[in-house]
Scaffold this motif. Structure first.
Motif, mmCIF file in Angstrom:
data_model
loop_
_atom_site.group_PDB
_atom_site.id
_atom_site.type_symbol
_atom_site.label_atom_id
_atom_site.label_comp_id
_atom_site.label_asym_id
_atom_site.label_seq_id
_atom_site.Cartn_x
_atom_site.Cartn_y
_atom_site.Cartn_z
ATOM 1 N N TYR A 10 0.825 -1.203 0.000
ATOM 2 C CA TYR A 10 0.000 0.000 0.000
ATOM 3 C C TYR A 10 0.864 1.260 0.000
ATOM 4 O O TYR A 10 0.601 2.200 -0.739
ATOM 5 C CB TYR A 10 -0.931 -0.041 1.219
ATOM 6 N N GLU A 11 1.921 1.263 0.814
ATOM 7 C CA GLU A 11 2.772 2.444 0.938
ATOM 8 C C GLU A 11 3.521 2.779 -0.350
ATOM 9 O O GLU A 11 3.999 3.896 -0.517
ATOM 10 C CB GLU A 11 3.808 2.234 2.059
ATOM 11 N N GLU A 115 -6.667 4.451 3.613
ATOM 12 C CA GLU A 115 -6.495 3.349 4.544
ATOM 13 C C GLU A 115 -7.841 2.684 4.794
ATOM 14 O O GLU A 115 -8.899 3.312 4.672
ATOM 15 C CB GLU A 115 -5.884 3.858 5.843
ATOM 16 N N LYS A 150 -0.406 -3.587 3.847
ATOM 17 C CA LYS A 150 0.625 -2.623 4.227
ATOM 18 C C LYS A 150 1.920 -3.377 4.481
ATOM 19 O O LYS A 150 1.924 -4.573 4.812
ATOM 20 C CB LYS A 150 0.209 -1.843 5.462
#
Length: 154
Positions: A10-11, A115, A150
């Motif tokens: 995700y980051e 998120e 994540k």
């Protein structure tokens, strides 16, 4: 041995980011025939050269859902390789015909990122993928949302 990473966390995604996918695929007659058989799509425009020769494009058209499936596959190493799930496909636009022997390529733009509301080990990205042929003509556009792990959750 060097470990190969598959997919992105995700980051790793940023809104506005453009990804040119390294994979491509030439679509062969056998691909189209097998897909037609597996999905029970027996329309003669996909399987009958004589019939197709008397239609608008005068040759066999590749099944649209095969093009879509292959295009999603082209994006997996970059977009959904670390996905928990593809949540939805909001829009699938067939912009042009695809013929046997065409090669497809894909580019994806990250549209949104947020998120998860329920679990802090994941987030949702929304992306739009443009698929084009060897002549750089856009043949397909689709938008989807993907639930991605994540980094800390891995």
């Amino acid at each position: 041995m060097i470990k190969s990473d598959f997919g992105n966390f995700y980051e790793d995604f940023d809104v506005g980011q453009n990804i040119s996918h390294a994979l491509s695929k030439t679509i062969f007659e056998s691909d189209n025939n097998l897909f037609s058989l597996l999905t029970m799509n027996h329309h003669p425009i996909h399987t009958n050269a004589d019939y197709a020769s008397r239609q608008q494009h005068q040759k066999i058209l590749v099944v649209g859902t095969l093009v879509f499936s292959l295009a999603v596959g082209l994006t997996v190493p970059d977009i959904s390789g670390k996905a928990i799930a593809n949540l939805n496909y909001e829009e699938i636009l067939h912009k042009g015909p695809v013929f046997i022997g065409d090669t497809i390529y894909a580019k994806t733009e990250v549209l949104e990122k947020r998120e998860s509301n329920t679990k802090n080990d994941r987030g949702i990205i929304k992306v739009r993928t443009n698929v084009f042929n060897q002549e750089n003509m856009i043949i397909l556009i689709f938008t989807r949302s993907v639930l991605v792990k994540k980094r800390e959750a891995a």
